[in-house]
Design a protein around this motif. Structure first.
Motif, PDB file in Angstrom:
ATOM      1  N   MET A 227     116.665 144.262 -36.167  1.00  0.00           N
ATOM      2  CA  MET A 227     115.799 144.364 -37.348  1.00  0.00           C
ATOM      3  C   MET A 227     115.648 142.979 -37.949  1.00  0.00           C
ATOM      4  N   TYR A 228     115.653 142.885 -39.295  1.00  0.00           N
ATOM      5  CA  TYR A 228     115.692 141.554 -39.857  1.00  0.00           C
ATOM      6  C   TYR A 228     117.011 140.905 -39.489  1.00  0.00           C
ATOM      7  N   ALA A 229     118.000 141.763 -39.166  1.00  0.00           N
ATOM      8  CA  ALA A 229     119.247 141.261 -38.614  1.00  0.00           C
ATOM      9  C   ALA A 229     119.440 141.929 -37.259  1.00  0.00           C
ATOM     10  N   GLN A 230     119.208 141.160 -36.193  1.00  0.00           N
ATOM     11  CA  GLN A 230     119.347 141.709 -34.842  1.00  0.00           C
ATOM     12  C   GLN A 230     120.569 141.090 -34.193  1.00  0.00           C
ATOM     13  N   LEU A 231     121.240 141.841 -33.329  1.00  0.00           N
ATOM     14  CA  LEU A 231     122.344 141.295 -32.553  1.00  0.00           C
ATOM     15  C   LEU A 231     123.399 140.643 -33.428  1.00  0.00           C
ATOM     16  N   VAL A 232     123.707 141.278 -34.554  1.00  0.00           N
ATOM     17  CA  VAL A 232     124.741 140.712 -35.408  1.00  0.00           C
ATOM     18  C   VAL A 232     126.096 141.008 -34.771  1.00  0.00           C
ATOM     19  N   LYS A 233     126.820 139.958 -34.460  1.00  0.00           N
ATOM     20  CA  LYS A 233     128.122 140.125 -33.813  1.00  0.00           C
ATOM     21  C   LYS A 233     129.107 140.683 -34.827  1.00  0.00           C
ATOM     22  N   SER A 234     129.743 141.769 -34.445  1.00  0.00           N
ATOM     23  CA  SER A 234     130.666 142.434 -35.358  1.00  0.00           C
ATOM     24  C   SER A 234     132.101 142.033 -35.033  1.00  0.00           C
TER      25      SER A 234
ATOM     26  N   TRP B 267     112.737 143.507 -22.679  1.00  0.00           N
ATOM     27  CA  TRP B 267     113.959 142.947 -23.284  1.00  0.00           C
ATOM     28  C   TRP B 267     114.254 141.539 -22.811  1.00  0.00           C
ATOM     29  N   ASN B 268     113.742 141.164 -21.655  1.00  0.00           N
ATOM     30  CA  ASN B 268     113.920 139.770 -21.224  1.00  0.00           C
ATOM     31  C   ASN B 268     113.203 138.832 -22.174  1.00  0.00           C
ATOM     32  N   GLU B 269     112.007 139.273 -22.577  1.00  0.00           N
ATOM     33  CA  GLU B 269     111.253 138.470 -23.544  1.00  0.00           C
ATOM     34  C   GLU B 269     112.040 138.373 -24.855  1.00  0.00           C
ATOM     35  N   PHE B 270     112.580 139.511 -25.293  1.00  0.00           N
ATOM     36  CA  PHE B 270     113.358 139.533 -26.538  1.00  0.00           C
ATOM     37  C   PHE B 270     114.503 138.518 -26.495  1.00  0.00           C
ATOM     38  N   PHE B 271     115.295 138.554 -25.409  1.00  0.00           N
ATOM     39  CA  PHE B 271     116.441 137.652 -25.336  1.00  0.00           C
ATOM     40  C   PHE B 271     115.996 136.194 -25.224  1.00  0.00           C
ATOM     41  N   ALA B 272     114.852 135.976 -24.589  1.00  0.00           N
ATOM     42  CA  ALA B 272     114.338 134.609 -24.498  1.00  0.00           C
ATOM     43  C   ALA B 272     113.941 134.097 -25.878  1.00  0.00           C
ATOM     44  N   VAL B 273     113.296 134.958 -26.669  1.00  0.00           N
ATOM     45  CA  VAL B 273     112.864 134.546 -28.012  1.00  0.00           C
ATOM     46  C   VAL B 273     114.084 134.273 -28.901  1.00  0.00           C
ATOM     47  N   ILE B 274     115.083 135.176 -28.809  1.00  0.00           N
ATOM     48  CA  ILE B 274     116.318 134.988 -29.587  1.00  0.00           C
ATOM     49  C   ILE B 274     117.007 133.676 -29.195  1.00  0.00           C
ATOM     50  N   ALA B 275     116.945 133.355 -27.904  1.00  0.00           N
ATOM     51  CA  ALA B 275     117.604 132.142 -27.422  1.00  0.00           C
ATOM     52  C   ALA B 275     116.834 130.877 -27.788  1.00  0.00           C
ATOM     53  N   GLY B 276     115.672 131.038 -28.423  1.00  0.00           N
ATOM     54  CA  GLY B 276     114.943 129.853 -28.881  1.00  0.00           C
ATOM     55  C   GLY B 276     113.697 129.551 -28.084  1.00  0.00           C
ATOM     56  N   ASN B 277     113.343 130.429 -27.140  1.00  0.00           N
ATOM     57  CA  ASN B 277     112.201 130.124 -26.277  1.00  0.00           C
ATOM     58  C   ASN B 277     110.973 130.977 -26.551  1.00  0.00           C
ATOM     59  N   GLY B 278     110.799 131.423 -27.789  1.00  0.00           N
ATOM     60  CA  GLY B 278     109.586 132.143 -28.147  1.00  0.00           C
ATOM     61  C   GLY B 278     108.440 131.173 -28.369  1.00  0.00           C
ATOM     62  N   PRO B 279     107.229 131.704 -28.589  1.00  0.00           N
ATOM     63  CA  PRO B 279     106.067 130.824 -28.748  1.00  0.00           C
ATOM     64  C   PRO B 279     106.172 129.871 -29.945  1.00  0.00           C
ATOM     65  N   CYS B 280     106.873 130.249 -31.000  1.00  0.00           N
ATOM     66  CA  CYS B 280     106.859 129.407 -32.207  1.00  0.00           C
ATOM     67  C   CYS B 280     108.244 128.995 -32.720  1.00  0.00           C
ATOM     68  N   ASN B 281     109.299 129.210 -31.934  1.00  0.00           N
ATOM     69  CA  ASN B 281     110.645 128.896 -32.455  1.00  0.00           C
ATOM     70  C   ASN B 281     110.744 127.472 -32.997  1.00  0.00           C
ATOM     71  N   GLU B 282     110.251 126.528 -32.188  1.00  0.00           N
ATOM     72  CA  GLU B 282     110.413 125.133 -32.561  1.00  0.00           C
ATOM     73  C   GLU B 282     109.650 124.814 -33.833  1.00  0.00           C
ATOM     74  N   GLU B 283     108.414 125.360 -33.894  1.00  0.00           N
ATOM     75  CA  GLU B 283     107.560 125.112 -35.054  1.00  0.00           C
ATOM     76  C   GLU B 283     108.184 125.690 -36.325  1.00  0.00           C
TER      77      GLU B 283
END
Lengths: 328, 95
Positions: free
Chosen positions: A1-8, A278-294
């Motif tokens: 969600m607004y908080a995804q993959l929160v390590k518990s 989900w591969n796309e999801f993990f890629a975006v989380i890892a910093g490789n989405g279309p706008c992460n850098e921006e």
């Protein structure tokens, strides 16, 4: 969600818990609220900081894709409304930062961890807003998904977090409605405008589904967070609820949800639908989405460029305080 | 990171119905004047208030959770402080 993959942190069995930890868990089970200065397990505190920090960062970074359209809004009314909406997001970020600060971390520390990449924000804000219809889709789908998660969080076990959620939920419904209002206008406009609305839905549908986080079977942190009541529903429960709520809204607009597997399942009383990639999801989380850098670049630049201003106001405040002391 | 972090302020707002100022949250600001300006923007965007108090978080003294017993338990046994403790015969009428 607004908080995804929160390590518990934590995940202890009852046998492994100390009497203090058992008493704490029992308070939560009774539905009591935990307040700032009360004893809490270190894992509870750390997990909450991570979750609330990520939530706050999402509100702040979430201003960027919409801020992009403030100067390009089609009418003065739409501009004023969008400005108010983006201002609300800033407010939501501030409520959450100050709630997180009651756990013993400062806002500057949280921001530092956002800027150095240690803390994340929601994957959804790493997608671009290419047309005005995207602003409609963001309000309708992204804020709609956010509401789905935030409404149950009003009952979360940590008092300051729950109270921040109450304030946020009151304001969030305006956000979703303004988005849907834009979509209605576009969908009932010219063929070209309707095509823009459809295109926005096509691009935001799966990223919106990703907002709820990975499927329950791959979601390793849920059980402890749910025992602590800092997560109320599972990712899949909320995603299902979101799809069931959104499909009729798309139908009303005369738009097609971009999923050929989407169909009503009488037996389960909900829709069957395709999982996002989900591969796309993990890629975006890892910093490789279309706008992460921006996005992150814009945040860091705003922080660095604002340093002289923050320091200047502080210097002024200190000087004024010294002068007051001298006069007394 | 800036060593110069703006201090934290607790914000109290009086709603529109002649109620007490109520704690609504906190925020950072360099001084009291800016704290009021920021509180206006953060906590009253929808006419939530007619008056704002701000106070430095550091200046608030709070009771500690461990004092809960000694502070509040003595009141538990004093049920006679509530009007419903006393049975008044019906014939007496409203009291």
């Amino acid at each position: 969600m607004y908080a995804q993959l929160v390590k518990s942190e934590g995940s202890k069995t009852r046998e492994e818990m100390t009497p203090q930890e058992i008493a704490f868990q029992e308070r939560i089970d009774r539905g009591e609220r935990i307040e700032p200065k009360e004893w809490m397990p270190e894992g509870y505190r750390k997990t909450l900081i991570r979750q609330m920090g990520q939530h706050a960062h999402s509100e702040i970074v979430g201003q960027l894709p919409e801020g992009n359209w403030i100067t390009r809004a089609p009418t003065l009314d739409r501009k004023a409304i969008l400005l108010a909406k983006v201002q609300d997001e800033a407010g939501h970020g501030l409520y959450l930062y100050s709630a997180a600060e009651t756990l013993g971390i400062s806002r500057d520390e949280l921001l530092e961890q956002l800027h150095n990449g240690k803390m994340k924000y929601s994957s959804i804000f790493n997608y671009p807003t290419l047309t005005w219809a995207d602003i409609g889709a963001v309000g309708w789908l992204v804020d709609g998904a956010a509401i789905m998660n935030q409404v149950p969080l009003q009952r979360t076990s940590y008092g300051p977090y729950a109270r921040a959620m109450v304030r946020i939920c009151k304001e969030e419904s305006f956000h979703q409605r303004q988005g849907y209002d834009i979509m209605m206008k576009m969908a009932s406009g010219t063929a070209e405008q309707k095509a823009m609305a459809q295109d926005a839905l096509n691009r935001f549908w799966y990223p919106a589904l990703m907002m709820f986080g990975p499927s329950d079977k791959d979601s390793v942190h849920s059980a402890q967070s749910m025992a602590w009541k800092i997560k109320i529903n599972t990712n899949d429960e909320l995603r299902q609820k979101f799809v069931d709520q959104t499909v009729p809204q798309a139908k009303y607009l005369g738009l097609t949800v971009p999923d050929e597997n989407l169909k009503w399942n009488e037996e389960k009383g909900g829709h069957d639908f395709s999982e996002p990639d989900w591969n796309e999801f993990f890629a975006v989380i890892a910093g490789n989405g279309p706008c992460n850098e921006e996005r992150l670049g814009a945040r860091v630049k705003a922080w660095d460029d604002g340093a002289w201003f923050r320091d200047g106001l502080m210097a002024h405040a200190e000087k004024a305080a010294t002068r007051r002391h001298a006069a007394e | 990171m800036s060593k110069n972090e703006w201090p934290l302020w607790e914000i109290f707002i009086r709603g529109q119905h002649g109620l007490n100022h109520r704690h609504v949250g906190s925020l950072h600001a360099p001084d009291a004047e800016m704290a009021i300006c920021n509180a206006r923007d953060v906590y009253t965007r929808r006419n939530e208030g007619v008056s704002i108090w701000v106070v430095r978080s550091n200046d608030i003294t709070a009771s500690s959770p461990s004092e809960k017993g000694p502070l509040f338990e003595p009141a538990n046994s004093k049920v006679y402080r509530h009007p419903t403790f006393f049975d008044i015969p019906e014939e007496v009428g409203h009291m």
